[in-house]
Design a protein around this motif. Structure first.
Motif, short mmCIF file in Angstrom:
data_model
loop_
_atom_site.label_atom_id
_atom_site.label_comp_id
_atom_site.label_asym_id
_atom_site.label_seq_id
_atom_site.Cartn_x
_atom_site.Cartn_y
_atom_site.Cartn_z
N LYS A 250 0.81 -1.23 0.00
CA LYS A 250 0.00 0.00 0.00
C LYS A 250 0.83 1.26 0.00
O LYS A 250 0.51 2.22 -0.70
CB LYS A 250 -0.92 0.01 1.22
CG LYS A 250 -1.83 1.22 1.34
CD LYS A 250 -2.88 1.30 0.25
CE LYS A 250 -2.72 2.40 -0.75
NZ LYS A 250 -3.77 2.42 -1.78
N PRO A 254 2.21 4.65 -3.55
CA PRO A 254 0.75 4.50 -3.69
C PRO A 254 0.19 4.97 -5.03
O PRO A 254 -0.94 4.63 -5.35
CB PRO A 254 0.19 5.35 -2.54
CG PRO A 254 1.28 6.30 -2.18
CD PRO A 254 2.57 5.60 -2.50
N LEU A 318 -7.18 2.83 1.50
CA LEU A 318 -7.23 1.36 1.41
C LEU A 318 -8.62 0.88 1.82
O LEU A 318 -9.14 1.26 2.88
CB LEU A 318 -6.18 0.74 2.34
CG LEU A 318 -6.10 -0.79 2.34
CD1 LEU A 318 -5.58 -1.32 1.00
CD2 LEU A 318 -5.22 -1.29 3.49
#
Lengths: 417, 417
Positions: A250, A254, A318
């Motif tokens: 993540k 990103p 996320l």
């Protein structure tokens, strides 16, 4: 039907592609070296053109990552030239015999790897892609027609001048690499419809461009580059090692397509995993959008909206979802994945094999970050795009993805009985 | 946008394709055996349905080859079942690891061969294709949505009943093989646009269908099956052996796509070749359409019309053209070939290599008849179509052409540095 406005480009590209067919591997290496040299010679003109593009982009309100992608500097030009050296050193796939057999009917049959012919490439406002794609196309004996983002038109013209000088220095036609030298969007559609002169179209860009291709293209299209990527934490995962992989997927970068969009957690381990992992993610600046079951364990998360599990975030956001088991994770991924990169974290061989068999995304991982889906990470040296479709090439498209094959039958005046 | 009328078929096919992913090679072999058995059990119903199709086709004025392709007999059903045994015995490509390497980043990376998913196949009024395609699709773990010629709708329904019985006997969903059970042509377009549920479209048919696909399809299409095929008699050919190859390519089976359309003859040997070869061709019933230079040597030939060198004759007609040399032959083929099958007859290695390098048709021959471009002749066991495009598969499409690959990365909770 009125004549395609790009017809002259198409015809020049086709003629040039015939010339490229005759080049040996060393001749293509010499051509790539000449491009590197010419880029050095043209550096001042390229940087001046890029400065004009940058000024216009700033005036038009472009910001942040968009501006950064547009920028060329002496250091970045050096890096582009270093990448050319890497491509020069890669094995040339053209001419390889894929297999060869003597058939019962007397024919010696083989498949021989050949260039695709003429590539059409539509891409974003990144001048480095102009050189990358040109070099990969020429290394594999392909001509290319390029349509870069309109914000880079001046930079691309300057880069093309260097590439054309190199082509001419090797006695080759400039038609081998051509730029659609106009911001007119109608020419994008014209390129998609030139089926007699373009063999493969690579649209690099967002969902809108892909939709336009599906609806308008009359030539084979390779779409990709959109990553709605998943990691599933199985109940058999080594929970002491999960967090590092999720954070890497993540947080490391990103804004790219192989970054993680959605974390799926087996309900059997959700209480053990989510509170600490959630805190680490929040400390790394990640905004969490959680399903109701995850929300209980992630008090600072936002409830996930209706479309949140179909988003490519390209940002520190996320989605988090608790699922009943492996089957539920597979069902979620099949429904929501863009078939770019999806993985499972588990120590159980049976779970790993079931996941690997059930998920047919371009790249599927066991106990690894999705961030590996990348031409250089895969050892391909370079990539022209990341394909998420089923046909021809999948995942990072290196040199081999820019070739096809023909069947070669050699006989002794052999006839069919 | 209104809902696609084939959406329910698409969803059922997708679900079934997930079930097929879980089958081992022996399970797929058992399924194919069950189809063969069911076709035997359903023989009376199949033949009765076919008799109705035949009667309707005769009443509608269909004749000759069209009627013959439509006809099923007990012997032809036996042959179809024998072909299933052949496919059962072929190696199963699914699951093969194409290559496997341990990367420097710690990842064990391989490519694994997988089914495409859901195939859409549009084909002519040939009921045997219904079984051929179903069997090849299932052998490779693919679901399929079939759209056969409207004249065979009753026969196809009866064949599908047998295939569905076999699927059910193996505990599999009938959605694995589905028929578009309506002659409505709008459903052909609907199939072409169901990009979320169909992974590859194979249109078998003429130029009109291919054009419709290029203009309407939103999914990857494999076109092919149209053969404007050439043989070039080089000045270095063994002239005593040329005639047999040309006659074989033109006369053996003139109605198929790998039959010869155009004979090119080097001017240096035209006077030696054409008078005798022309006579042999005429004795075999072939009508010759000649360029002005060939006409002088072929007094009974007809002058070739403007489009005669772009025709797929599918009949005992042959275009004949005298060309200056190998380069002129290459230029003619590049301009007029459908990129199906083209060959050179020569004893000169340099001429052969130049031709092989310059012509990138799906199949390229040296000293052999174009008639070899065929799945069974190539040792593929069977073919679902003959591709003339550059992407994914070229020439006869056997089992491997119905698969793709995914990248599989296996790590030890490996992160990108």
């Amino acid at each position: 039907m009125s004549q395609n406005p790009l017809l002259a480009l198409g015809e020049a590209a086709r003629e040039a592609s015939y010339q490229l067919l005759g080049l040996s591997a060393p001749q293509k290496q010499a051509l790539l070296s000449a491009i590197s040299t010419a880029l050095g010679q043209h550096q001042d003109a390229i940087l001046a053109a890029n400065a004009e593009d940058m000024a216009a982009a700033e005036a038009a309100g472009l910001q942040g990552a968009m501006l950064d992608r547009l920028l060329l500097t002496p250091e970045r030009l050096d890096a582009i030239r270093a990448d050319i050296d890497t491509v020069i050193a890669l094995p040339d796939p053209v001419g390889e015999a894929i297999d060869s057999r003597l058939l019962d009917n007397g024919l010696r049959l083989s498949r021989r790897r050949i260039p695709l012919g003429v590539l059409g490439v539509i891409y974003e406002a990144r001048p480095n892609v102009t050189v990358d794609v040109s070099v990969l196309a020429l290394k594999t004996g392909n001509a290319a027609i390029l349509r870069g983002g309109k914000e880079t038109l001046r930079s691309n013209r300057a880069l093309l001048a260097a590439i054309h000088q190199a082509l001419e220095s090797q006695g080759l036609a400039k038609g081998a690499i051509q730029l659609i030298d106009s911001p007119d969007r109608a020419l994008v559609t014209a390129l998609m419809q030139m089926d007699s002169h373009v063999d493969m179209l690579i649209p690099r860009g967002g969902a809108g461009l892909h939709r336009l291709c599906r609806e308008q293209a009359r030539i084979p299209v390779i779409t990709g580059g959109i990553g709605v990527c998943h990691l599933f934490v199985d109940r058999h995962a080594d929970l002491s090692r999960v967090n590092e992989v999720v954070l890497n997927a993540k947080v490391q970068r990103p804004t790219v397509c192989n970054a993680l969009e959605t974390l799926l957690v087996d309900q059997a381990v959700a209480e053990q995993v989510l509170p600490v992992l959630g805190q680490q993610l929040r400390e790394a600046g990640v905004e969490l959008r959680a399903c109701p079951r995850a929300l209980v364990l992630l008090p600072e998360a936002i409830p996930a909206g209706a479309d949140d599990f179909d988003q490519e975030w390209l940002a520190l956001v996320l989605g988090v979802k608790v699922v009943d088991d492996l089957d539920a994770a597979i069902a979620h991924i099949r429904h929501h994945s863009s078939e770019h990169s999806d993985g499972i974290l588990t120590d159980d061989i049976a779970s790993a094999e079931r996941f690997l068999n059930a998920i047919n995304s371009a790249a599927v991982y066991v106990n690894a970050s999705t961030r590996f889906t990348d031409g250089s990470q895969f050892g391909l040296g370079a990539e022209v795009a990341v394909s998420t479709q089923k046909l021809h090439a999948r995942g990072p498209m290196g040199l081999e993805a820019l070739t096809t094959y023909k069947w070669v039958g050699q006989g002794d005046y052999t006839v069919r009985g």
